[in-house]
Design a protein around this motif. Structure first.
Motif, short mmCIF file in Angstrom:
data_model
loop_
_atom_site.label_atom_id
_atom_site.label_comp_id
_atom_site.label_asym_id
_atom_site.label_seq_id
_atom_site.Cartn_x
_atom_site.Cartn_y
_atom_site.Cartn_z
N ALA A 101 0.81 -1.22 0.00
CA ALA A 101 0.00 0.00 0.00
C ALA A 101 0.84 1.27 0.00
N GLN A 102 2.08 1.19 0.45
CA GLN A 102 2.92 2.40 0.51
C GLN A 102 3.49 2.78 -0.85
N TYR A 103 3.29 1.92 -1.86
CA TYR A 103 3.83 2.19 -3.20
C TYR A 103 2.74 2.69 -4.14
N ASP A 104 3.11 3.62 -5.00
CA ASP A 104 2.21 4.17 -6.01
C ASP A 104 2.46 3.41 -7.31
N THR A 105 1.53 2.55 -7.66
CA THR A 105 1.73 1.68 -8.84
C THR A 105 1.40 2.37 -10.16
N THR B 125 25.07 -11.93 -7.98
CA THR B 125 24.41 -11.61 -9.25
C THR B 125 24.72 -10.19 -9.71
N LEU B 126 24.71 -9.25 -8.80
CA LEU B 126 25.04 -7.87 -9.13
C LEU B 126 26.25 -7.43 -8.31
N LYS B 127 26.93 -6.43 -8.83
CA LYS B 127 28.08 -5.89 -8.10
C LYS B 127 28.13 -4.38 -8.33
N ALA B 128 28.83 -3.70 -7.46
CA ALA B 128 28.99 -2.25 -7.62
C ALA B 128 29.58 -1.96 -8.99
N GLY B 129 29.00 -0.97 -9.65
CA GLY B 129 29.46 -0.59 -10.98
C GLY B 129 28.58 -1.12 -12.11
N ASP B 130 27.75 -2.13 -11.83
CA ASP B 130 26.84 -2.66 -12.86
C ASP B 130 25.80 -1.60 -13.22
N LYS B 131 25.51 -1.50 -14.51
CA LYS B 131 24.45 -0.60 -15.00
C LYS B 131 23.15 -1.38 -15.02
N ILE B 132 22.09 -0.79 -14.44
CA ILE B 132 20.79 -1.45 -14.41
C ILE B 132 19.69 -0.47 -14.81
N THR B 133 18.61 -1.01 -15.31
CA THR B 133 17.39 -0.25 -15.58
C THR B 133 16.28 -0.90 -14.78
N VAL B 134 15.63 -0.09 -13.96
CA VAL B 134 14.59 -0.58 -13.07
C VAL B 134 13.28 0.12 -13.38
N THR B 135 12.24 -0.65 -13.54
CA THR B 135 10.88 -0.14 -13.60
C THR B 135 10.21 -0.59 -12.32
N GLY B 136 9.57 0.33 -11.63
CA GLY B 136 8.96 -0.05 -10.37
C GLY B 136 7.92 0.94 -9.88
N ALA B 137 7.28 0.53 -8.80
CA ALA B 137 6.30 1.38 -8.13
C ALA B 137 7.04 2.16 -7.05
N GLN B 138 7.01 3.48 -7.15
CA GLN B 138 7.75 4.32 -6.21
C GLN B 138 6.93 4.56 -4.95
N LEU B 139 7.62 4.78 -3.83
CA LEU B 139 6.94 5.11 -2.59
C LEU B 139 6.06 6.34 -2.79
N LYS B 140 4.87 6.31 -2.21
CA LYS B 140 3.93 7.42 -2.34
C LYS B 140 4.46 8.71 -1.73
N ASP B 141 5.35 8.60 -0.74
CA ASP B 141 5.87 9.81 -0.09
C ASP B 141 6.95 10.52 -0.91
N GLY B 142 7.28 9.97 -2.09
CA GLY B 142 8.24 10.61 -2.98
C GLY B 142 9.69 10.17 -2.78
N ASN B 143 9.96 9.41 -1.73
CA ASN B 143 11.33 8.90 -1.54
C ASN B 143 11.73 8.05 -2.73
N LYS B 144 13.00 8.01 -3.01
CA LYS B 144 13.54 7.31 -4.18
C LYS B 144 13.71 5.81 -3.88
N VAL B 145 12.60 5.17 -3.57
CA VAL B 145 12.54 3.74 -3.30
C VAL B 145 11.46 3.15 -4.18
N VAL B 146 11.80 2.05 -4.87
CA VAL B 146 10.82 1.40 -5.73
C VAL B 146 10.72 -0.09 -5.42
#
Length: 128
Positions: free
Chosen positions: A29-33, A88-109
């Protein structure tokens, strides 16, 4: 009478033991889909730990400033079945993420789809 009381108490204890995990787990519920966000960045930290795997990554905004983001997904046990592990992942890897962001605007998906690095593609079905 005493045996009915003990049986009732035992049933109550069993109910609480079985339902405890249900009460403690949070929903989405905390995520804006709508609409989902898509960001591309560089992994800074990959935390393959319970209760949810977290991927910290830096994203450059349109002005060139770096924004710190966190992508959250399912537990490590769930991701093992999709070919993911602690390396599976390590620092420096380039990723593209699609996600539902927190409704409060924080940069968490909450991840809907993740591509990049040497990681198998994650989709919503694998992260729930």
């Amino acid at each position: 009478m005493k045996s009915k009381l003990i049986a009732g108490l035992a049933a109550g204890v069993v109910f609480l033991m079985v339902s405890g995990p249900t009460f403690t787990h949070h929903g989405g519920a905390q995520y804006d889909t709508q609409p989902p966000v898509t960001v591309t960045g560089t992994v800074t930290e990959y935390m393959f730990t319970n209760p949810h795997v977290q991927i910290h990554f830096d994203v450059k905004d349109e002005k060139g400033s770096v924004e710190k983001w966190v992508a959250e997904t399912a537990s490590p046990q769930r991701l093992f079945g999709f070919g993911w592990n602690a390396k599976t992942l390590k620092a420096g890897d380039k990723i593209t993420v699609t996600g539902a962001q927190l409704k409060d605007g924080n940069k968490v998906v909450s991840i809907i789809k993740l591509e990049g690095g040497n990681a198998p593609v994650l989709t919503k079905g694998s992260t729930e």
